[in-house]
Every structure is written in C-alpha cells, then in structure tokens.
Design a protein around this motif. Structure first.
Motif, short mmCIF file in Angstrom:
data_model
loop_
_atom_site.label_atom_id
_atom_site.label_comp_id
_atom_site.label_asym_id
_atom_site.label_seq_id
_atom_site.Cartn_x
_atom_site.Cartn_y
_atom_site.Cartn_z
N HIS A 93 0.85 -1.19 0.00
CA HIS A 93 0.00 0.00 0.00
C HIS A 93 0.88 1.24 0.00
N THR A 112 -3.33 -4.71 -4.05
CA THR A 112 -2.49 -4.27 -2.94
C THR A 112 -2.39 -5.39 -1.92
N LYS A 113 -1.22 -5.50 -1.35
CA LYS A 113 -0.89 -6.58 -0.44
C LYS A 113 -1.13 -6.12 0.99
N PRO A 114 -1.62 -6.87 1.94
CA PRO A 114 -2.13 -8.24 1.76
C PRO A 114 -3.53 -8.20 1.12
N CYS A 115 -3.76 -9.12 0.23
CA CYS A 115 -5.03 -9.08 -0.49
C CYS A 115 -5.93 -10.24 -0.06
#
Lengths: 134, 590
Positions: A93, A112-115
């Motif tokens: 992010h 965007t991680k974590p997804c």
C-alpha cells in the motif's frame, strides 16, 4: 519448486507465484492449489525467470518488492520471454504508482498486499478468460 | 508566553536604542554647528560693538578736549589784549565779555580779575561778585600754581554748576588772575549728546567721583571702576579702556573710559550689555527657539519612525517564527512518517501470512468431516475473528503508510465535502470517548476549491480537535456545515462547549497564545490554520459566546473558471491518507 497437488487434468490454470516472502507464498500456494490451480513458486525474481525457461504458465502473480530484483524489471523480462502470459502484480500500500507503471509494460492488473484470496482468484480467472479470448 | 514577554522587552530596548541613536546623530552636528557659529558670531559682534564704542569715545574725547582748550585759548588771547590796569577797569572788562559772547556764544558767562589774595577786584557779568573772596577756593589755589587752569565743575558762590577757566598774569611782581566762567549747559550738551540705544549714555567724573556733567536718570551705584581708572599712576592721553562688569544690582554693563584733562577727569560711557548686544541676544534667542522647535521635531520623528520600524521588524519576526514552526511541524511529520512506514511494512507480511493460514484452516475444515466435533462452530468463529482482526491490522498499516507518504504541497482542486467526511471519520473514535456527537450538514452541490489537500485536512483536523478539547468529557455536539456564500465555499465548525472569553477571542489566532495548561498546548494550532487559510486566499474567523459555544468559519474562494465536480479518486484518496496520529494534533491544537 513444484507442488505436486495438481498433476491430473490439463485444463487447470498454470500459475507462477513470484515473491521472496516464503511463508506467504507457501500458504498462498497451498490455498490456490486447493482451488484447483497448478501452482509453481519462485522465491526470487531470478528464480521466476528461471522457471519460465522450462515451463509454460497461464498467469504469473508477481510481487513488485523483492530483495534481488526490481519487480518492474522482472515484469519486462517476463513479457519479453512469454508475451502471452498474463501478469498480476502485488504491491504494498502506498506504492501503487509502481503498479500503475507496470500496467504500461503490459501487466494485466494489480492488487495491494495483503489481499483477499477471493479477490486474487477472481483476478486470475479474469486474466485467463481474457487470454483465451485473444 | 515567557518568550513573548522577553521579546516584548527586546523590542522596547530596540526602539529605545534606535531613538537614542537617531537623536544623537541629529543633535550632535546641530549643537556643534550652532555652538561654533554662536561663539564666532558673538566674538566678532562683541569686537565690533566695542570697537565702535571706542571710536565713539575717542572722537568725543577729542571734541571735549578741543572745547576745553579752545575756551582756555580764548581767555589766553583775551588776556593779551590788555594790561592789568585795563582789566581792572570794569567797563573794559564788560566790553571784552561782550566781544567774547558775540564771538563764541553764551558759553562764557562772566569775566573777573582776582588778585594774589584771592579777592576779585573787578567783575563783569550777571552776578554781583566784585570783592568776592576766593582765597579759600580750590580753583584759586590751583590756578596760582600754574599758568593756565581749568577747574572742576562746582556750584561755587552763585549756586549754579559751572567751571572756571583761569590765566595767571604778573604785574609789578604780583600775580593776578583773569578768570572766565563757562556755562555748564554748553559743556554738558557735548557729553549728553552721546547716546546709544536705550541705556547707553556718557558722563564725566573727576578724581573725587563727582559728576562733571548731568547724569541721566540712571544712578551710578558704584563709581569705583572709574575711580580705579583715574587712580592709575600714568594715563596716556589717547588711552581708551573697555570693561565689562556687573554693577551692584547685578546688571552686566559695558564701560568705556578715556582720560580727560591730563587724567583729572574721566569721560565714561556706560551701557547695559542686554542693550549693547541686543542684536546678538536676539539672534541667540532665535537660534535657541529654532533648536528647541527643531529638536522637538527630531525627537518626535525619531520616536515615530523607530516605533514604526520596530513594528515592521516585529511583524516580520513573528511571520518568520510562524514559518519556522511550520517547518518544524513538517519535519516532525516527516520523521514520524518514516517510522510509521517502516513499522507498517514489517507488520504487513506477518499479518498477511496469519490471515492466509487462518484461511487455509477454513479450507481444510470444509473438506474434512469434522461435523461431529462439538467445537466446530467455535473453530469457525475463531477463524473468522482472526480474519477480521487481520483485516483491521491491514487497515491500520494502510493508514500509517498513507501518512508516511511525503506531504504534497501542490495546490489542486479539492472537494471540501469529501475532506470533511474523511476528517470526521478520523476523529470519530476520539469523539466517542469524549461522548461527543458529530453531525455533518453538507451542501451537495459544493463547488471545488483550489487548495493543498493535506493542509486543508490539517486545518479541519485542528478545528475539530479544538472543538473536542473544548467540550472535554462532559459530552456535547459538534456541527460541521458546508455551504456556499457568494464566491466562497464556507465550512463552519460549531461546538456547544463553554465558549471563549471576549478578551481571549481577539488573540485566538496569535502564535503562542494558549489557554491550556503549560505543556498541553503550544498555541500554534490556530495560528497555523490562520496561516494556511490566508495563504490559500481564504479567511478564517470565529464567533463565540460564553456558555453557548464557539463557531469557526473557514471561507475558501471558489476559482473563477467553472470546475467540474471531480470523480477522480485523488482527492478522496489523498485526504484519507493524512490522518496524523491523535497525540500530535492534541498537542498542537490551540
């Protein structure tokens, strides 16, 4: 490293996961395999490129932030080697700009991680469908 | 506040120093020049006046001397016109007197012949003085000693001031004297005509200090100066002495003295200094009044200019100080941001793994037949909880990462409604703790304004935090309203807290002004808001009533060209990013 969960059935979607966070890719790989994907895990950009030499993949899930190589660089090499393979980028992010740049190099989409896993599965399926249309 | 007091005295001393320097620099040359001019002018004027008086007295001495010796010469030549017998004949004497008066006017009053015993043996004139005895008279004694004699002025036997001109002659081995009386008036007019100004007059004194002329009204309190002059051993006939001395009454006077009659008399001139140097004194008074008026002007100008200048400096300093504070704030934000970004990145991956592992267990639970397990529902609930809390962690790290991004100072088009919603969202937690209800009344068709989103967010956060601080824990309401007012978009932040005292209201936007206890507030929050809003061309104002509440109004100008309502994520996205941690805003707010 190849998981041996999906040997049967040639119509399975073949996935390449490239991320240097081992704990994360391993569990992701397990869950995706459970969802009938054929998953190959590469723990670095170089390993990912290496994997492409011997196998065919439908979709690659590529982390943009890795120790050894810049994700965008890996993406460009992927696209050069196997232009028809769809690439979904994972980004932290706050660094969406890199992902948006990646779109210009032919990536399919980014998350965007974590997804959420469901979200990722949905994206992968969309990418395959798009690929089939071409 | 300490700093305020200190700088107050600093500016006072700065003003004082500037005033002093300006006065010193202006007065020093003024005083030096006028002092030098006065000195030289006074010197030369003195010299001029005294020279003039000296010349005058010299000329008159000559006149008087001439007068006296003319009279003497007249009698001497008269004496040669006849013999002792002729002169003792009163008819001859009367005839001679008539001739004298015809030739020289009435200055000769009478003629007489005196024998060596002092008896006047013949007389011609208006008085009856035949056989008068002068043997005791000074003039007789003196004239027996010398060939020619001029007496002092004295009343004599006739009781009228006069003086005698005498010539000694010899007849038959015995001395006799031909004497003439000279009218005092004729002589007096010679001296009386010497007048200068109002107080300058001349007179003649003899060695005993007796007037030889009629003095004017002024009584000479002290004659010592003249007697001292006459008392000197030798007096050159052309000597003139000038003296400036105070008499007994303390009046400074100019005295000019010249010897007459071989040092027996003194011709004196006296004038008060104030009269003699009247022009000089007038010039002096004029100069002093010019210096006083000019000096007052200089002092006034120095004070006014210095005060004005110091006020400019003070304003500039204050602005600089405010700017410094903002720079420090920005620096603080940046370092907090870096720290937050580091933590967020580190936490992101473990959280992601935890969430995925929980998901993996859920996957497995679906697959295996665990229905007989009595705790199946509990497992499911726990896994859901892990996922939910994981998502919360993710939100937190997202916020931290957003905050960490470099503040973007660029001005862009901003939808204030979205910003308000974001900021209210950020403050909601705190409002709940404080038992405060936040209500938004947003104008749906609000035009976009040009502003820096992060700065606008700071303004709104500060105002809302201030409102929350004001309400404290007693609970209350905060109303946030957006509306259109002419060319301005207005945001009102109103609380129903205790309100602000009128005295504090005027200073509320001043830097370092705070009503909070020491260490709780820096007094910068509102002044930063003020600076930001002003910079963007807007206005910020406040209404407050004690016991009713406080409302802040932020007016932002609407740009001239019509702005299409934006659907880009930029504004909302940016505004959501800059939620500073609560402790920072609390410390910073007013």
């Amino acid at each position: 490293m190849m998981t041996d969960a999906g040997q049967d059935g040639g119509d399975r979607i073949r996935l390449l996961l490239v991320d240097d966070e081992e704990g994360y890719v391993n569990i992701l790989s397990k869950r995706l395999t459970k969802r009938k994907f054929e998953v190959f895990v590469a723990l670095s950009g170089a390993a990912g490129i290496q994997a492409l030499r011997g196998r065919d993949f439908d979709v690659a899930v590529l982390d943009l932030k890795m120790e050894d190589m810049d994700g965008i660089e890996v993406l460009r090499i992927f696209k050069k080697m196997v232009p028809e393979m769809a690439v979904i980028m994972l980004t932290g992010h706050g660094s969406e700009q890199a992902a948006r740049d990646g779109m210009a190099f032919g990536a399919f989409d980014y998350l965007t991680k974590p997804c959420e896993l469901d979200e990722l599965v949905e994206k992968i399926k969309q990418a395959c469908k798009r690929r089939a249309e071409h | 506040m300490d700093k305020d007091l200190q700088s107050g005295s600093y500016y006072k001393s700065l003003t004082r120093n500037m005033v002093l320097i300006m006065i010193l620099v202006s007065f020093t040359p003024l005083i030096l020049i006028s002092g030098a001019l006065r000195f030289y002018f006074s010197q030369s004027y003195h010299d001029k006046v005294l020279d003039h008086l000296t010349v005058l007295i010299k000329k008159h001495r000559q006149n008087i001397d001439t007068f006296l010796y003319e009279k003497l010469a007249d009698i001497r030549s008269l004496a040669k016109t006849g013999t002792y017998q002729d002169f003792t004949n009163e008819d001859f004497l009367r005839d001679r007197l008539n001739i004298l008066q015809e030739e020289y006017g009435t200055s000769f009053v009478d003629l007489g012949v005196v024998d060596d015993h002092g008896i006047q043996i013949a007389y011609a004139g208006p008085y009856h003085l035949r056989n008068a005895d002068y043997s005791k008279a000074n003039w007789f004694k003196e004239s027996m000693q010398t060939e020619n004699y001029i007496s002092d002025v004295f009343p004599g036997l006739r009781g009228i001031p006069h003086f005698i001109v005498a010539v000694r002659k010899e007849h038959g081995g015995k001395n006799w004297i031909l004497r003439a009386t000279v009218d005092f008036e004729a002589f007096n007019s010679l001296v009386e005509s010497i007048r200068i100004g109002e107080t300058g007059f001349a007179f003649i004194l003899n060695k005993r200090g007796e007037f030889q002329t009629k003095p004017r009204n002024e009584v000479l309190a002290s004659r010592n100066i003249y007697l001292d002059f006459l008392g000197k051993e030798k007096l050159a006939p052309d000597l003139v002495v000038v003296a400036e001395r105070a008499d007994d009454s303390g009046t400074e006077s100019v005295h000019v003295m010249a010897p007459l009659k071989h040092g027996e008399w003194v011709l004196a001139f006296k004038q008060k200094e104030s009269d003699a140097y009247m022009v000089l004194y007038q010039a002096g008074r004029l100069a002093v009044s010019i210096i006083i008026i000019g000096g007052l002007g200089i002092v006034g100008a120095a004070i006014i200019l210095s005060k004005r200048m110091v006020r400019y400096i003070q304003d500039a300093d204050r602005q600089k100080e405010m700017m410094n504070e903002q720079v420090i704030e920005a620096g603080k934000l940046a370092s907090i941001g870096e720290l937050a970004a580091g933590i967020a990145h580190e936490i992101n991956n473990p959280v992601a793994i935890m969430v995925e592992e929980a998901g993996w267990i859920e996957d497995l639970l679906l697959e295996e037949d665990l229905r007989q397990t009595e705790n199946l529902d509990e497992f499911k609930r726990a896994l859901t909880q892990i996922r939910t809390q994981g998502r919360r962690c993710k939100e937190i790290t997202h916020k931290l990462l957003s905050f960490a991004r470099k503040t973007d100072p660029t001005v862009r088009k901003v939808q204030l409604n979205e910003m308000i919603e974001d900021v209210v969202g950020l403050s909601e937690q705190r409002a709940r703790y404080s038992n405060v209800k936040m209500n938004m009344h947003l104008e749906p068709d609000l035009p976009m304004v040009k502003a820096s989103p992060s700065e606008i967010q700071q303004v709104l956060l500060n105002l809302i935090n201030n409102a929350l601080d004001a309400i404290d824990t007693k609970g209350g309401n905060i109303e946030i309203t957006s509306r259109i007012n002419g060319d301005f978009v207005v945001v009102d932040v109103a609380d129903d807290g205790p309100g602000i005292a009128k005295a504090n209201l005027q200073r509320i936007f001043d830097p370092f002004f705070t009503t909070k206890p020491v260490g709780k507030g820096t007094g910068l929050g509102l002044s930063i808001c003020y600076g930001i809003v002003k910079k963007m061309g807007g206005e910020i104002s406040v209404n407050s009533a004690v016991g009713v509440g406080t409302t802040f109004h932020v007016h932002m100008p609407v740009p001239r060209e019509p702005v299409a309502p934006s659907e880009t994520k930029t504004t909302g996205f940016l505004s959501a990013e800059h939620g500073p941690p609560k402790d920072r805003t609390a410390e910073e707010s007013e």
